[in-house]
Scaffold this active site. Structure first.
Site, PDB file in Angstrom:
ATOM      1  N   PRO A 118     -11.166  39.262 -21.870  1.00 38.01           N
ATOM      2  CA  PRO A 118     -10.900  39.979 -23.127  1.00 38.01           C
ATOM      3  C   PRO A 118     -12.171  40.146 -23.954  1.00 38.01           C
ATOM      4  CG  PRO A 118      -9.373  38.134 -22.788  1.00 38.01           C
ATOM      5  CD  PRO A 118     -10.469  37.990 -21.797  1.00 38.01           C
ATOM      6  N   PRO A 119     -12.152  41.034 -24.955  1.00 41.35           N
ATOM      7  CA  PRO A 119     -13.320  41.199 -25.824  1.00 41.35           C
ATOM      8  C   PRO A 119     -13.639  39.911 -26.574  1.00 41.35           C
ATOM      9  CG  PRO A 119     -11.758  43.009 -26.116  1.00 41.35           C
ATOM     10  CD  PRO A 119     -11.071  41.983 -25.288  1.00 41.35           C
ATOM     11  N   SER A 172       7.240  39.204 -15.055  1.00 45.18           N
ATOM     12  CA  SER A 172       7.220  37.759 -15.281  1.00 45.18           C
ATOM     13  C   SER A 172       8.250  37.302 -16.313  1.00 45.18           C
ATOM     14  CB  SER A 172       5.823  37.315 -15.722  1.00 45.18           C
ATOM     15  OG  SER A 172       5.477  37.906 -16.958  1.00 45.18           O
ATOM     16  N   LYS A 177      -1.166  31.970 -20.480  1.00 44.90           N
ATOM     17  CA  LYS A 177       0.193  31.686 -20.933  1.00 44.90           C
ATOM     18  C   LYS A 177       0.346  30.225 -21.351  1.00 44.90           C
ATOM     19  CE  LYS A 177       2.263  35.324 -18.069  1.00 44.90           C
ATOM     20  NZ  LYS A 177       3.166  35.660 -16.947  1.00 44.90           N
TER      21      LYS A 177
END
Length: 830
Positions: free
Chosen positions: A368-369, A690, A733
């Site tokens: 991610p950024p 999921s 998660k």
């Protein structure tokens, strides 16, 4: 009044000079008698008028509109005098318009309009030509012909052969109607005035005046053009002579300078360490340069090419650091965490220390950024003592950006790879290809395909740039690419890189990064000293939870910088002289009202409410699933901005519940008499399989009227038979569950191998249960007083408590340790 149709169109028996004809309104053009002109017709009424004329001897009235912009003219918008035309040819075009070739015959005046909705139908009277043959008329005809000849000589837009045609016309009426067509500068209203003049002599006199006025204007324009041309010729002549003088003055000395430059290039080529192919090419180009004029454009192109080849670092290499301990210390100083990347760099240095030669690896950092991908490239360069080169590929869509332009094009240059190497000055830098997932392609080529050769260790030893047209060795370069997601990288390019996932940081990691890196850097940028400000750990946690919502630390650094700037303002304004202490309760004073609420579970166990786990571009998140069962017709409603994959997963979950209705104690016809509504709050797109077991748990809870444990979360894909399949993004998660205070997490058994990536702090704080079947999920999730009565002796076979693997037997409530299984290589993210 009754009309008959004869050979000349519609005519009145009582008025032989009157005709009834369809009307074609014209825009910005007036058709005169004896004039042949093509017209493009597109309006419906006009097309209908043409069709009517084609059925009735091909005669039609051509009259101009007073305003060309009027799309739907009325009788008042059309001039009263027009020309009766004959249709020579009519052609229907593919777009529905009509191209028609008409010839003007006679002048006519509109007496009245006859009501017709499809097209204009007019009662017209023919205007007879009136003139008197006399000596004066003959003199006027000759004067007009002579004046027109002078006009043609000045106006180059009129073909000279028209003079022959005009000179042969003796009829004054036809002469006037022929000449007026070629006077292009006459306004529309003046042309209409000439059309309405029935006396041929008067028309000729009016044209004679107009032509004389136009001739005067054209003569003045010619004088102006002649004067400007002479001035330009004089200026160009002076410039040319000055250039000649300078060339003569410099010829002797410049030839000597050119010889010196050739000798200097010969020495550079002789001393330059490069490939044999490059040296032969340089000598060949230098031989061509000797035969050229120094100031020629070709000499400049050849000289630039030679300069580019000579300036490249063909064999210049920076001395690498092979001290593993020093490199490891540098990596730890610059970045917190990122264990996989650091291990890979140390492995590379260790192998190189043993072998002495190793092809540069191609690492792809995906995350991610704000997770430190770009800054990590600089750290790798510092740890290996190499030069650092960065090339941003975001938005690049031209293959020539990578491979360069061929020398046949004006202003051609090498590609960005070669340009950056020239700037680095060495042939073995750390080359960072930033945002590799944001390239695109168009008619100019696909830059991703051009990168295949660059990043392939079996091919990049002979990379051929279009401008150089030479093989350049890129095998010693350590390429590092960065991307936010793998979906934007083509599979052939992805296959050439070693993928390393940089997942989001935990709260503990963000806290350490802020204390060790972000706060000192922002204090220095704001001009603050250690004695000016103190930010407590609780204050940093408040910023993390309530003012940022990210996997990285970019926004966290931005908020810390905002606090530092506000403190600096206080110090400059002398509002405080003591050390400013930023505590958790004082953060809103500096950053305003909290922007985000952290993920948290419900305050109590609720029916139909289950905590799921999601993986987004910004890391993990808690995804709550709500189910409501109400009387209805057996319909299944799925809401919450869901994509197709998630809707199909919901249908699979419902099918599983129906197959287990007896076990769950649900009525056999529940799906016929009840509607089931599945909803995921928060207005963000959601997709993926999921959440299958999450939806199945909520449906079962709503039907059985049994609450779901609020401190429990789950993730896993469900099949129709109830099997639980593995998922991706487990680390993110688990971090989200840890942040939300979840104490128990249910994950697929096949994801056991991914637990090695979970931080120990998270493992110790969370009870992790590995499941294979949906019955095991319900056994764990539902608040049942005696689960064995519903599910028998079925239970989850494996669980982790306090980070240790144990087996559980709820019948005897005893546990015993079992050995840790062999960890398989991580599977591909799903």
């Amino acid at each position: 009044m009754f009309f008959n149709r004869n050979d000349n169109g519609y005519s009145n028996h009582n008025m032989p000079e009157t005709k009834v004809l369809p009307l074609l309104p014209l825009r910005d053009i007036i058709v005169f008698p004896h004039m042949v002109v093509p017209l493009f017709v597109g309006r419906e009424k006009s097309i209908n008028a043409l069709e009517e004329a084609m059925e009735n001897k091909k005669e039609i009235l051509l009259a101009a509109q007073k305003q060309a912009k009027t799309n739907d003219p009325t009788p008042d918008d059309i001039f009263a005098v027009g020309t009766i035309g004959s249709i020579i040819q009519l052609l229907r075009l593919p777009d529905g318009t009509i191209k028609v070739l008409v010839e003007g015959k006679k002048r006519a005046r509109i007496q009245s309009f006859i009501g017709n909705e499809d097209f204009f139908l007019c009662n017209v009277s023919v205007i007879e030509e009136v003139y008197e043959k006399s000596v004066e008329t003959e003199a006027l005809v000759r004067s007009v012909q002579t004046t027109f000849e002078n006009y043609v000589k000045l106006n180059k837009r009129i073909p000279p052969e028209m003079l022959v045609s005009v000179q042969s016309i003796a009829d004054p009426a036809r002469l006037a109607d022929t000449i007026v067509v070629y006077l292009g500068s006459i306004k529309l209203i003046d042309r209409q005035e000439i059309l309405e003049t029935s006396n041929a002599v008067e028309r000729l006199s009016r044209l004679f005046e107009m032509m004389n006025a136009e001739i005067e204007i054209l003569q003045v324009e010619k004088k102006i053009r002649t004067r400007v041309k002479k001035q330009m010729e004089r200026t160009q002549k002076e410039y040319y002579l000055n250039e000649q003088m300078q060339a003569i003055q410099k010829e002797l000395g410049e030839r000597d300078e050119f010889k010196n430059e050739i000798q200097e290039l010969e020495e550079k080529i002789e001393n330059k360490k490069c490939s044999k192919e490059a040296k032969d090419k340089l000598q060949k180009e230098l031989k061509k340069l000797k035969l050229m004029q120094p100031m020629s454009a070709e000499a400049t192109v050849v000289r630039n090419y030679v300069d580019w080849v000579l300036s490249l670092p063909w064999e210049e290499k920076s001395e690498e650091n092979r001290d593993i301990a020093l490199a490891e210390r540098i990596l730890e100083e610059d970045h917190y965490g990122l264990k996989k990347v650091k291990e890979r760099i140390i492995e590379y240095l260790a192998v190189q220390a043993l072998t002495g030669k190793l092809k540069g690896p191609v690492l792809c950092l995906v995350g991610p950024p704000g997770t430190g991908k770009t800054s990590l490239g600089k750290s790798i360069a510092r740890a290996t003592s190499r030069e650092f080169v960065r090339l941003s590929l975001g938005g690049v869509r031209d293959e020539a950006e990578i491979r360069g332009h061929r020398r046949t094009y004006i202003g051609a240059l090498p590609g960005r790879i070669i340009q950056r190497l020239r700037k680095a000055g060495t042939n073995n830098p750390v080359f960072l290809l930033d945002e590799v997932d944001k390239m695109s392609s168009d008619f100019r080529g696909d830059p991703a395909s051009a990168l295949l050769e660059v990043l392939d260790g079996e091919q990049n030893h002979g990379f051929n740039d279009h401008y150089l047209d030479l093989d350049y060795d890129l095998s010693d370069i350590m390429f590092v690419t960065t991307a936010n997601t793998l979906s934007g990288i083509p599979m052939p390019l992805r296959d050439r890189m070693e993928i390393i996932d940089l997942s989001g940081y935990t709260e503990f990691e963000k806290l350490n990064i802020a204390v060790r890196y972000l706060i000192p850097r922002q204090k220095a940028e704001a001009g603050l000293k250690d004695g000016d400000i103190e930010i407590t750990e609780n204050a940093i946690r408040t910023v993390i939870h309530h003012y940022t919502h990210e996997s990285g630390v970019r926004n966290l650094e931005r908020e810390i910088g905002s606090i530092c700037r506000k403190v600096a303002r206080k110090i400059v304004a002398r509002e405080t002289t003591e050390k400013v202490r930023i505590a958790a309760q004082s953060v809103p004073k500096y950053l305003g009202v909290p922007r985000y609420r952290p993920d948290k579970t419900s305050d109590k166990d609720e029916i139909g409410l289950t905590n799921g786990l999601a993986y987004t571009d910004y890391g993990g998140a808690i995804l709550q699933c709500e189910v409501s069962v109400v009387p209805g017709k057996g319909e299944l409603f799925i809401t919450g901005l869901l994509e197709k994959g998630m809707k199909e997963s919901a249908q699979a979950a419902m099918s599983y519940i129906r197959s287990r209705q007896k076990l769950l104690g649900v009525a056999e016809d529940f799906y016929q008499k009840n509607d089931c509504h599945i909803h995921f709050p928060e207005f963000i797109p959601k997709d993926g399989p999921s959440a299958g077991i999450t939806m199945a748990t909520s449906i079962a809870s709503a039907l059985m009227k049994i609450p779901v444990r609020r401190k429990l979360a789950m993730t896993g894909e469900i099949t129709l038979s109830g099997r639980v399949l593995p998922i991706g993004g487990l680390k993110e998660k688990m971090l989200a569950a840890h942040r939300a205070g979840i104490t128990t997490v249910l994950i697929p058994k096949d994801n056991r191998k991914d637990l090695r990536d979970i931080p120990k702090r998270v493992l110790k704080a969370t009870r992790i249960v590995l499941i294979e079947h949906m019955d095991e999920v319900l056994w764990e999730a539902l608040c049942l007083s005696n689960p064995d009565e519903v599910f028998g002796s079925r239970m989850p076979p494996i669980e982790f408590i306090n980070g240790e693997l144990v087996t559980a037997n709820r019948a005897t409530a005893d546990t015993k340790a079992v050995p840790e299984p062999t960890v398989e290589p991580p599977g591909a993210r799903q």
